[in-house]
Design a protein around this motif. Structure first.
Motif, PDB file in Angstrom:
ATOM      1  N   MET A   1      64.988  29.685  43.856  1.00 21.98           N
ATOM      2  CA  MET A   1      64.350  30.937  44.242  1.00 21.98           C
ATOM      3  C   MET A   1      63.040  30.665  44.956  1.00 21.98           C
ATOM      4  SD  MET A   1      62.978  33.975  41.786  1.00 21.98           S
ATOM      5  CE  MET A   1      64.660  34.428  41.415  1.00 21.98           C
ATOM      6  N   ASN A   2      62.780  31.387  46.020  1.00 21.09           N
ATOM      7  CA  ASN A   2      61.532  31.251  46.765  1.00 21.09           C
ATOM      8  C   ASN A   2      60.545  32.304  46.289  1.00 21.09           C
ATOM      9  OD1 ASN A   2      59.465  31.088  48.599  1.00 21.09           O
ATOM     10  ND2 ASN A   2      60.793  30.929  50.391  1.00 21.09           N
ATOM     11  N   ARG A   3      59.520  31.874  45.575  1.00 22.22           N
ATOM     12  CA  ARG A   3      58.549  32.817  45.024  1.00 22.22           C
ATOM     13  C   ARG A   3      57.831  33.585  46.119  1.00 22.22           C
ATOM     14  NH1 ARG A   3      54.426  29.977  41.408  1.00 22.22           N
ATOM     15  NH2 ARG A   3      53.211  29.805  43.304  1.00 22.22           N
ATOM     16  N   GLU A   4      57.713  32.969  47.327  1.00 26.46           N
ATOM     17  CA  GLU A   4      56.971  33.624  48.392  1.00 26.46           C
ATOM     18  C   GLU A   4      57.648  34.927  48.809  1.00 26.46           C
ATOM     19  OE1 GLU A   4      54.255  32.126  48.702  1.00 26.46           O
ATOM     20  OE2 GLU A   4      54.917  30.367  47.609  1.00 26.46           O
ATOM     21  N   ARG A   5      58.965  35.058  48.589  1.00 29.81           N
ATOM     22  CA  ARG A   5      59.688  36.252  48.999  1.00 29.81           C
ATOM     23  C   ARG A   5      59.661  37.331  47.946  1.00 29.81           C
ATOM     24  NH1 ARG A   5      65.197  33.431  51.431  1.00 29.81           N
ATOM     25  NH2 ARG A   5      64.192  32.211  53.088  1.00 29.81           N
ATOM     26  N   MET A   6      59.099  37.021  46.787  1.00 31.96           N
ATOM     27  CA  MET A   6      59.059  37.979  45.695  1.00 31.96           C
ATOM     28  C   MET A   6      57.677  38.610  45.612  1.00 31.96           C
ATOM     29  SD  MET A   6      60.317  37.398  41.789  1.00 31.96           S
ATOM     30  CE  MET A   6      62.002  37.232  42.381  1.00 31.96           C
ATOM     31  N   ALA A   7      57.648  39.932  45.585  1.00 29.08           N
ATOM     32  CA  ALA A   7      56.367  40.641  45.563  1.00 29.08           C
ATOM     33  C   ALA A   7      55.676  40.425  44.221  1.00 29.08           C
ATOM     34  CB  ALA A   7      56.590  42.122  45.815  1.00 29.08           C
ATOM     35  N   ILE A   8      54.416  39.985  44.289  1.00 29.02           N
ATOM     36  CA  ILE A   8      53.607  39.774  43.095  1.00 29.02           C
ATOM     37  C   ILE A   8      52.391  40.692  43.173  1.00 29.02           C
ATOM     38  CG2 ILE A   8      52.280  38.127  41.723  1.00 29.02           C
ATOM     39  CD1 ILE A   8      55.213  37.456  41.785  1.00 29.02           C
ATOM     40  N   GLY A   9      52.226  41.555  42.184  1.00 26.40           N
ATOM     41  CA  GLY A   9      51.072  42.438  42.123  1.00 26.40           C
ATOM     42  C   GLY A   9      50.034  41.879  41.166  1.00 26.40           C
ATOM     43  N   MET A  10      48.776  41.948  41.545  1.00 25.01           N
ATOM     44  CA  MET A  10      47.713  41.381  40.723  1.00 25.01           C
ATOM     45  C   MET A  10      47.145  42.438  39.786  1.00 25.01           C
ATOM     46  SD  MET A  10      47.926  38.368  41.736  1.00 25.01           S
ATOM     47  CE  MET A  10      46.612  37.739  40.699  1.00 25.01           C
ATOM     48  N   GLY A  11      47.046  42.065  38.517  1.00 22.68           N
ATOM     49  CA  GLY A  11      46.445  42.938  37.529  1.00 22.68           C
ATOM     50  C   GLY A  11      44.934  42.843  37.558  1.00 22.68           C
ATOM     51  N   PRO A  12      44.245  43.647  36.758  1.00 18.53           N
ATOM     52  CA  PRO A  12      42.782  43.633  36.735  1.00 18.53           C
ATOM     53  C   PRO A  12      42.229  42.382  36.074  1.00 18.53           C
ATOM     54  CG  PRO A  12      43.611  45.074  35.028  1.00 18.53           C
ATOM     55  CD  PRO A  12      44.814  44.639  35.815  1.00 18.53           C
ATOM     56  N   ILE A  13      41.008  42.018  36.437  1.00 20.91           N
ATOM     57  CA  ILE A  13      40.298  40.928  35.762  1.00 20.91           C
ATOM     58  C   ILE A  13      39.800  41.438  34.405  1.00 20.91           C
ATOM     59  CG2 ILE A  13      38.293  39.395  35.879  1.00 20.91           C
ATOM     60  CD1 ILE A  13      38.560  39.493  38.934  1.00 20.91           C
ATOM     61  N   HIS A  14      39.993  40.633  33.365  1.00 22.84           N
ATOM     62  CA  HIS A  14      39.597  41.042  32.023  1.00 22.84           C
ATOM     63  C   HIS A  14      39.155  39.817  31.234  1.00 22.84           C
ATOM     64  CE1 HIS A  14      43.865  39.909  31.845  1.00 22.84           C
ATOM     65  NE2 HIS A  14      43.624  39.536  30.603  1.00 22.84           N
ATOM     66  N   ALA A  15      38.554  40.060  30.084  1.00 22.03           N
ATOM     67  CA  ALA A  15      38.112  38.957  29.232  1.00 22.03           C
ATOM     68  C   ALA A  15      39.314  38.180  28.726  1.00 22.03           C
ATOM     69  CB  ALA A  15      37.300  39.492  28.061  1.00 22.03           C
ATOM     70  N   CYS A  16      39.229  36.868  28.762  1.00 22.03           N
ATOM     71  CA  CYS A  16      40.318  36.020  28.300  1.00 22.03           C
ATOM     72  C   CYS A  16      40.491  36.167  26.787  1.00 22.03           C
ATOM     73  CB  CYS A  16      40.050  34.561  28.670  1.00 22.03           C
ATOM     74  SG  CYS A  16      41.342  33.421  28.111  1.00 22.03           S
ATOM     75  N   SER A  17      41.733  36.297  26.347  1.00 22.20           N
ATOM     76  CA  SER A  17      42.018  36.458  24.920  1.00 22.20           C
ATOM     77  C   SER A  17      41.983  35.140  24.170  1.00 22.20           C
ATOM     78  CB  SER A  17      43.406  37.095  24.742  1.00 22.20           C
ATOM     79  OG  SER A  17      43.481  38.338  25.381  1.00 22.20           O
ATOM     80  N   TYR A  18      41.970  34.016  24.898  1.00 22.72           N
ATOM     81  CA  TYR A  18      42.102  32.711  24.256  1.00 22.72           C
ATOM     82  C   TYR A  18      40.862  31.841  24.361  1.00 22.72           C
ATOM     83  CZ  TYR A  18      47.028  33.975  24.167  1.00 22.72           C
ATOM     84  OH  TYR A  18      48.221  34.620  23.937  1.00 22.72           O
ATOM     85  N   LEU A  19      40.140  31.920  25.476  1.00 27.47           N
ATOM     86  CA  LEU A  19      38.971  31.071  25.684  1.00 27.47           C
ATOM     87  C   LEU A  19      37.735  31.953  25.823  1.00 27.47           C
ATOM     88  CD1 LEU A  19      40.474  28.482  28.212  1.00 27.47           C
ATOM     89  CD2 LEU A  19      40.177  28.228  25.734  1.00 27.47           C
ATOM     90  N   PRO A  20      36.857  31.962  24.832  1.00 26.07           N
ATOM     91  CA  PRO A  20      35.669  32.815  24.867  1.00 26.07           C
ATOM     92  C   PRO A  20      34.821  32.547  26.112  1.00 26.07           C
ATOM     93  CG  PRO A  20      35.963  31.855  22.689  1.00 26.07           C
ATOM     94  CD  PRO A  20      36.939  31.167  23.591  1.00 26.07           C
ATOM     95  N   GLY A  21      34.306  33.616  26.684  1.00 24.21           N
ATOM     96  CA  GLY A  21      33.410  33.488  27.824  1.00 24.21           C
ATOM     97  C   GLY A  21      34.107  33.335  29.159  1.00 24.21           C
ATOM     98  N   ARG A  22      35.438  33.346  29.166  1.00 25.22           N
ATOM     99  CA  ARG A  22      36.169  33.221  30.428  1.00 25.22           C
ATOM    100  C   ARG A  22      36.866  34.526  30.789  1.00 25.22           C
ATOM    101  NH1 ARG A  22      38.531  27.199  31.504  1.00 25.22           N
ATOM    102  NH2 ARG A  22      37.048  26.022  30.248  1.00 25.22           N
ATOM    103  N   GLU A  23      37.149  34.665  32.081  1.00 27.13           N
ATOM    104  CA  GLU A  23      37.870  35.827  32.568  1.00 27.13           C
ATOM    105  C   GLU A  23      39.305  35.434  32.910  1.00 27.13           C
ATOM    106  OE1 GLU A  23      34.395  38.566  34.582  1.00 27.13           O
ATOM    107  OE2 GLU A  23      35.472  37.135  35.861  1.00 27.13           O
ATOM    108  N   ALA A  24      40.198  36.390  32.768  1.00 27.59           N
ATOM    109  CA  ALA A  24      41.618  36.137  33.027  1.00 27.59           C
ATOM    110  C   ALA A  24      42.167  37.198  33.976  1.00 27.59           C
ATOM    111  CB  ALA A  24      42.405  36.137  31.725  1.00 27.59           C
TER     112      ALA A  24
END
Length: 239
Positions: A1-24
């Motif tokens: 499968m070619n990922r470039e042909r598949m539409a990817i929508g970006m979600g909002p930036i939010h606080a990382c649930s796993y690494l404190p102080g980082r954004e995800a």
């Protein structure tokens, strides 16, 4: 499968649930994209996972700590600790069934969350099913029981050549049985019985205690760049 042909929508930036102080930030396969176990299997090879019907992967600026990992089933060997887990649970009956809503399983899920991941807002039945269920995936809900007591449930997806551990929840009072490890050991055994190559275990994040249990199951492969290769979890964490 070619990922470039598949539409990817970006979600909002939010606080990382796993690494404190980082954004995800996550990228999501378009809901308009037809999906199937075959397509999802190809997407997992590219580092994607599902939550309900949504298929996603991390797209975090300046961070690549989330590594997709999978167990090479044919090369897995039980450790002494894992043999003890199996012996400790010799009385457990295991039964897999097609995905459907089950009130007993939902009540167990709410008890599990209340102890392991407490929040101020109780989870609803719709939220539970929209997280674990899927209209296109080939999913099994695997029950672990003793007599009439439900100890745990493992949610598992099947794709060509592999299985994927979606989520496991269990009775917090049964923690001494190591039900999470028991669930993974059953999935490994089932994948081997079916002649499958891999068991996908989601993401490994170095330095995150929630991921430590995955270090007990080897050998693992990690998707590094665009290539799967053998991976030791004591390797330095990525930036």
């Amino acid at each position: 499968m070619n990922r470039e042909r598949m539409a990817i929508g970006m979600g909002p930036i939010h606080a990382c649930s796993y690494l404190p102080g980082r954004e995800a930030r996550f990228g999501y396969v378009s809901p308009d994209q037809p999906l199937s176990p075959d397509i999802y299997g190809a997407l997992m090879e590219q580092g994607f996972r599902r939550s309900g019907n949504l298929v996603y992967r991390p797209y975090c600026r300046g961070c690549s700590a989330c590594l997709p990992v999978r167990l090479l089933v044919k090369d897995f060997h039980l450790t002494r600790g894992q043999r003890r887990v199996l012996k400790r649970n010799a009385d457990v009956e295991i039964q897999a069934s097609t995905a459907r809503f089950d009130e007993r399983q939902f009540q167990l899920y709410t008890r599990y969350l209340a102890v392991r991941h407490p929040t101020d807002t109780p989870v609803s039945r719709d939220e539970y099913w929209s997280f674990l269920g899927s209209s296109w995936a080939e999913t099994r809900f695997v029950e672990f029981r003793t007599d009439a007591e439900l100890l745990g449930v493992a949610v598992v997806d099947y794709v060509p050549g592999a299985m994927s551990a979606v989520y496991t929840f269990f009775d917090p009072g049964a923690s001494a049985r190591s039900p999470g490890s028991l669930a993974i050991l059953w999935q490994i055994s089932e994948a081997r019985r079916l002649g499958l190559n891999w068991l996908y275990l989601g993401y490994w994040i170095g330095g995150c205690r929630k991921m430590n249990y995955k270090a007990k199951f080897r050998p693992l492969e990690a998707l590094l760049g665009n290539r799967w290769r053998r991976f030791e979890m004591d390797e330095p964490a990525l930036p």
